[in-house]
Design an enzyme around this catalytic site. Structure first.
Site, PDB file in Angstrom:
ATOM      1  N   ASP A 135      -8.659 -57.896   4.953  1.00 40.29           N
ATOM      2  CA  ASP A 135      -9.012 -59.250   4.535  1.00 40.29           C
ATOM      3  C   ASP A 135      -8.123 -59.660   3.366  1.00 40.29           C
ATOM      4  O   ASP A 135      -7.767 -58.839   2.526  1.00 40.29           O
ATOM      5  CB  ASP A 135     -10.498 -59.366   4.180  1.00 40.29           C
ATOM      6  CG  ASP A 135     -10.942 -58.416   3.086  1.00 40.29           C
ATOM      7  OD1 ASP A 135     -10.780 -58.757   1.895  1.00 40.29           O
ATOM      8  OD2 ASP A 135     -11.459 -57.330   3.410  1.00 40.29           O
TER       9      ASP A 135
ATOM     10  N   GLU B  90     -21.031 -62.295  -3.324  1.00 42.65           N
ATOM     11  CA  GLU B  90     -20.788 -61.373  -4.428  1.00 42.65           C
ATOM     12  C   GLU B  90     -20.743 -62.087  -5.779  1.00 42.65           C
ATOM     13  O   GLU B  90     -20.372 -61.499  -6.785  1.00 42.65           O
ATOM     14  CB  GLU B  90     -19.468 -60.615  -4.221  1.00 42.65           C
ATOM     15  CG  GLU B  90     -18.239 -61.516  -4.135  1.00 42.65           C
ATOM     16  CD  GLU B  90     -16.931 -60.731  -4.059  1.00 42.65           C
ATOM     17  OE1 GLU B  90     -16.700 -59.898  -4.951  1.00 42.65           O
ATOM     18  OE2 GLU B  90     -16.171 -60.942  -3.099  1.00 42.65           O
TER      19      GLU B  90
END
Length: 222
Positions: A25, A116
């Site tokens: 990613d 997150e």
């Protein structure tokens, strides 16, 4: 996407997951990516940052997405959640409008919601669960798919109370930089994707799909 790292070895990873497809990613922090080299090196999927909140679009998203597509990758966009700034539905709308859509073409992964943000975005556990549900339901309404949820055990436990509200709808992308995935949060019986290392030879973080390439293509097909 960053969490506290642990030691990681690919040898142990392969030993524990024989049917596994490697991926990575990336975001604008990787200004250039050798997608052809990454594909030749055995990687087969990539998540690319598209948006954050309701105002930020990643300046490298289009370039990265085109490069990944041209190299033959199964690819998808991800959205960095900012729960304290606007509703989940509003952020899902922004995400889909700026690269986070999905189509049943066998090469587009369902959009991923990156969970997150520090201090849970200032929300309580119940507010966080409601925010994720707002995003998830709106994404599903717009695309016909539920988003992949990216999280780790600590964040999910702290910010949602380890809610099991999404285990039957959204695939889990588990972040744990270690030689094993460890405890699976949220009642999910397994992870769909594991981010196991905070580096990759081609940039970004290293991920592995929990299955074979045919299974990865099914995830991109509905």
């Amino acid at each position: 996407m960053k969490f506290t790292p642990h030691l990681s070895t690919l040898a142990l990873l392969v030993a524990t997951s024989q049917a596994a497809v490697q991926g990575f990613d990336i975001s604008h922090y990787q200004s250039t990516v050798d997608f052809a080299g990454a594909y030749s090196g055995g990687l087969r999927f990539v998540y690319i940052k598209a948006t954050e909140g309701t105002t930020y679009t990643d300046p490298k998203f289009s370039q990265h997405y085109s490069g990944a597509t041209n190299a033959g990758f199964i690819r998808g966009g991800y959205h960095f959640a900012q729960p304290g700034s606007s509703s989940g539905a509003a952020q899902a709308n922004f995400f889909v409008a700026h690269g986070g859509g999905w189509s049943a073409d066998g090469i587009t992964l369902p959009g991923m919601l990156d969970l997150e943000v520090a201090n849970c975005g200032g929300l309580s556990t119940s507010q966080t669960v409601a925010w994720i549900k707002s995003f998830s339901d709106q994404y599903h309404s717009l695309t016909g798919r539920y988003p992949v949820l990216y999280t780790n055990l600590s964040w999910w436990t702290t910010c949602t109370g380890n809610s099991a509200a999404f285990k039957d709808t959204s695939p889990l992308m588990l972040a744990r930089w270690a030689s094993a995935p460890g405890t699976i949060p949220g009642g999910w019986p397994y992870y769909t994707i594991w981010q196991y290392k905070d580096s990759n030879a081609y940039g970004g973080d290293s991920d592995v799909f929990n299955g074979d390439e045919a299974g990865l293509k099914r995830l991109a097909s509905g």
